[in-house]
Design a protein around this motif. Structure first.
Motif: not given
Length: 227
Positions: A150-160
């Motif tokens: 999703i081209a998004t790193f932690k800790p962004a909620a989108e990844l979880y």
């Protein structure tokens, strides 16, 4: 702390610092750097900082590239003059990092106890594939989930939340296990339970709450889940 084992059906694990020991990267620097410890430390910190900044600036690159740029910066800061090939040989250590002793047996206990186990990591797919092979845990995992999806790193909620969708598990039935404090808080903010794998015996960071459970090994998590 308020860990609720009855809510857990799926377990996710971070990779670097949780399954494998990134401090081993210091050894890869030792043959080329007179004092490898500060270079290694700055390399690791910059690598993590770059991922955090990338989320805010919409400047995603695969983690291997972020890690390469962070290593080059650390080498430049300390005046280490090596070729790109030598730098990439150092960087390649991320494909063969040492595995913590409790990893295989601990995950096997959890898998045999009826829990689906996944890796959720900033690492890109090639990095995760080599890490899983080196750790010899492919047979214990249901799958790996990369920030690259999703081209998004932690800790962004989108990844979880993406991890929850990929596993087909309600997010409040998931527990995320990690040695990184902000990864714990990212997971709990997204709706998971967060377990801190205290690999270094250090105090907990006081920002943004506490983990639901702190353990020193995966076996302690298995004990807490009664398996």
């Amino acid at each position: 702390m308020s860990f609720d084992p009855d809510r857990v059906t799926t377990i996710t694990f971070d990779s670097y610092s949780t399954i494998v020991d990134v401090d081993a990267a210091t050894q890869a620097l030792a043959d080329r750097v007179d004092d490898p410890e500060p270079v290694s430390t700055l390399w690791r910190y910059r690598s993590l900082e770059y991922t955090l900044v990338a989320n805010y600036l919409d400047a995603y690159q695969p983690f291997y590239e972020m890690n390469r740029d962070a290593l080059q910066y650390a080498l430049d800061v300390f005046g280490v003059d090596i070729t790109e090939d030598e730098r990439d040989e150092i960087l390649a250590v991320y494909h063969e990092l040492e595995v913590f002793d409790d990893v295989r047996d601990g995950i096997e206990r959890l898998r045999d106890g009826g829990y689906d186990c996944y890796v959720v990591s900033n690492g890109d797919p090639d990095m995760l594939s080599s890490m899983i092979d080196h750790a010899d845990i492919d047979d214990l995992l249901a799958d790996t989930i990369s920030a690259d999806e999703i081209a998004t790193f932690k800790p962004a909620a989108e990844l979880y939340r993406h991890a929850a969708a990929r596993t087909g598990t309600p997010i409040d039935e998931m527990v995320h296990v990690t040695a990184i404090w902000y990864d714990v808080m990212g997971a709990t903010h997204a709706g998971m339970q967060g377990v801190w794998a205290d690999r270094k015996g250090r105090p907990w960071e006081s920002v943004a709450g506490r983990p639901d459970l702190a353990v020193e090994s995966f076996h302690e998590l298995a004990d807490a889940l009664g398996v």
